[in-house]
Design a protein around this motif. Structure first.
Motif, mmCIF file in Angstrom:
data_model
loop_
_atom_site.group_PDB
_atom_site.id
_atom_site.type_symbol
_atom_site.label_atom_id
_atom_site.label_comp_id
_atom_site.label_asym_id
_atom_site.label_seq_id
_atom_site.Cartn_x
_atom_site.Cartn_y
_atom_site.Cartn_z
ATOM 1 N N ILE A 29 0.798 -1.238 0.000
ATOM 2 C CA ILE A 29 0.000 0.000 0.000
ATOM 3 C C ILE A 29 0.828 1.285 0.000
ATOM 4 O O ILE A 29 0.316 2.327 -0.386
ATOM 5 C CB ILE A 29 -1.049 0.041 1.151
ATOM 6 N N VAL A 30 2.098 1.218 0.432
ATOM 7 C CA VAL A 30 2.880 2.463 0.462
ATOM 8 C C VAL A 30 2.978 3.109 -0.929
ATOM 9 O O VAL A 30 2.612 4.270 -1.090
ATOM 10 C CB VAL A 30 4.266 2.255 1.121
ATOM 11 N N PRO A 31 3.417 2.360 -1.959
ATOM 12 C CA PRO A 31 3.454 2.999 -3.291
ATOM 13 C C PRO A 31 2.059 3.363 -3.819
ATOM 14 O O PRO A 31 1.903 4.351 -4.541
ATOM 15 C CB PRO A 31 4.111 1.947 -4.193
ATOM 16 N N ASP B 4 6.333 6.540 11.609
ATOM 17 C CA ASP B 4 7.469 5.604 11.599
ATOM 18 C C ASP B 4 7.619 4.854 10.282
ATOM 19 O O ASP B 4 8.533 4.043 10.119
ATOM 20 C CB ASP B 4 7.310 4.568 12.727
ATOM 21 N N LEU B 5 6.714 5.112 9.361
ATOM 22 C CA LEU B 5 6.752 4.404 8.084
ATOM 23 C C LEU B 5 7.985 4.849 7.283
ATOM 24 O O LEU B 5 8.135 6.026 6.979
ATOM 25 C CB LEU B 5 5.476 4.756 7.314
ATOM 26 N N ALA B 6 8.888 3.910 6.993
ATOM 27 C CA ALA B 6 10.104 4.265 6.244
ATOM 28 C C ALA B 6 10.681 3.030 5.580
ATOM 29 O O ALA B 6 10.585 1.920 6.130
ATOM 30 C CB ALA B 6 11.137 4.859 7.199
ATOM 31 N N TRP B 7 11.279 3.225 4.418
ATOM 32 C CA TRP B 7 11.901 2.108 3.699
ATOM 33 C C TRP B 7 13.151 1.653 4.452
ATOM 34 O O TRP B 7 13.974 2.474 4.855
ATOM 35 C CB TRP B 7 12.261 2.538 2.282
ATOM 36 N N ASN B 8 13.245 0.368 4.673
ATOM 37 C CA ASN B 8 14.411 -0.177 5.354
ATOM 38 C C ASN B 8 15.228 -0.950 4.325
ATOM 39 O O ASN B 8 14.857 -2.036 3.893
ATOM 40 C CB ASN B 8 13.938 -1.095 6.498
ATOM 41 N N ASP C 77 9.457 -0.282 7.225
ATOM 42 C CA ASP C 77 9.225 -0.365 8.677
ATOM 43 C C ASP C 77 7.931 0.385 8.959
ATOM 44 O O ASP C 77 7.592 1.338 8.246
ATOM 45 C CB ASP C 77 10.358 0.334 9.449
ATOM 46 N N TYR C 78 7.220 -0.037 9.966
ATOM 47 C CA TYR C 78 6.011 0.695 10.367
ATOM 48 C C TYR C 78 5.911 0.723 11.883
ATOM 49 O O TYR C 78 6.554 -0.074 12.578
ATOM 50 C CB TYR C 78 4.750 0.084 9.742
ATOM 51 N N GLY C 79 5.101 1.668 12.383
ATOM 52 C CA GLY C 79 5.032 1.898 13.835
ATOM 53 C C GLY C 79 4.199 0.852 14.558
ATOM 54 O O GLY C 79 3.441 0.090 13.953
ATOM 55 N N GLU C 80 4.359 0.839 15.859
ATOM 56 C CA GLU C 80 3.608 -0.082 16.731
ATOM 57 C C GLU C 80 2.107 0.207 16.613
ATOM 58 O O GLU C 80 1.696 1.367 16.573
ATOM 59 C CB GLU C 80 4.095 0.144 18.176
#
Ligand code: FE2
Ligand code: FE2
Length: 332
Positions: free
Chosen positions: A247-249, A262-266, A273-276
């Protein structure tokens, strides 16, 4: 089917022996083949599947409610027709799945009784309200999208009737997801107020959609057994990760923001990565304390009671057909 499986089948046919039956079952699972309704299966496998398939069926029919609320308020005839078809599809999914669940030996009225008395659960997501037209977009894109991630691997579930039902369901879910995405795309490229409405819907449905995959792996004790039985193919967290990566793209293409700082490409993991997530909220909703639990259940019971005459008419029709067939047979 391998020779070992064929030989074991022969043993089961010759003389019923629980150890041989268990060995046959294990070989079918080991072969990644399918268990069919007449095959012997361990009680725990039957119980797990009955629970999972019926919960899935319950989710399909309860899931009709938030969207059905918007059929009369759809902004155009075309949107109304599409939404109506989508809600009808969900009723159909419920039918396939109740039929699959019944092949495990529990009649449909018992399964429905479990839903109506609150004994059986359904997906937590359907206890959230649909507040605006944009919610039809967010539900289609995120909720049906999460359902697809969850359900595509279930097409290979070891229980035949469940896997086969999922194949057809998944085809329809892809259409549902696209129609949701398209609603959001139109709104996010419309007036500023429409874009705000789309963003607000995504803000509310993002977290609950991620929770649809169930609790984190370390808090999901039954997952291991389901995976050993080839019912589940991937863990809750693996499926959730797939969904986030998908879903990010798509959100970027929609020009909407996913509400997670916290959503960021790892780079190292090759995933986002995504948040708790708010698990207290999730367990609260599961326990019956979500914003719409009581309303959804009351509406379902009411619909079931209002449908009593349809069931009665169907029974009477079947009785007459049977009597006519018997009469024709007697004359012949
Ligand atoms: Fe569905
Ligand atoms: Fe759907």
């Amino acid at each position: 089917m391998s020779d070992t499986v064929r030989n074991l089948q022969q043993t089961v046919d010759d003389v019923f022996d629980t150890d041989a039956a268990q060995a046959y079952f294990d070989a079918i699972i080991g072969d990644d083949s399918r268990i069919e309704p007449r095959d012997w299966m361990p009680d725990a496998y039957r119980k797990t599947l009955t629970r999972q398939v019926s919960q899935h069926a319950h989710s399909e029919i309860i899931g009709m409610q938030p969207e059905a609320n918007w059929i009369t308020r759809a902004p155009s005839l075309k949107r109304k027709a599409i939404l109506m078809a989508k809600v009808q599809d969900e009723a159909g999914h419920g039918l396939y799945l109740y039929s699959a669940a019944e092949t495990l030996g529990t009649p449909r009225d018992v399964l429905l009784e479990q839903l109506h008395t609150g004994k059986a659960k359904y997906s937590s997501i359907f206890n959230y309200p649909a507040r605006s037209w944009a919610d039809m977009g967010a539900i289609g894109w995120l909720v049906d999208g999460a359902a697809i991630c969850n359900q595509v691997p279930l097409c290979r579930a070891s229980y035949g009737p469940y896997g086969r039902a999922m194949v057809r369901i998944c085809k329809e879910e892809s259409f549902h997801q696209r129609q949701g995405w398209e609603i959001l795309y139109e709104l996010s490229h419309g007036t500023p107020a429409q874009k705000r409405m789309a963003q607000d819907a995504v803000n509310r449905f993002y977290g609950p959609a991620l929770q649809m995959f169930g609790p984190p792996d370390d808090a999901s004790p039954n997952s291991q057994q389901s995976m050993a039985w080839n019912i589940k193919r991937f863990s809750n967290d693996e499926l959730r990760q797939r969904f986030v990566d998908m879903i990010v793209p798509q959100a970027e293409a929609l020009e909407l923001t996913l509400p997670d700082p916290d959503l960021a490409w790892n780079e190292e993991r090759g995933h986002y990565d995504y948040g708790e997530l708010d698990w207290d909220e999730f367990f609260g909703v599961i326990k019956g304390n979500g914003p719409c639990n009581a309303q959804r259940l009351a509406r379902r019971v009411e619909a079931h009671e209002n449908g009593a005459w349809v069931r009665e008419a169907a029974r009477e029709y079947a009785r007459k057909q049977q009597a006519a067939t018997a009469e024709t047979a007697a004359v012949a």
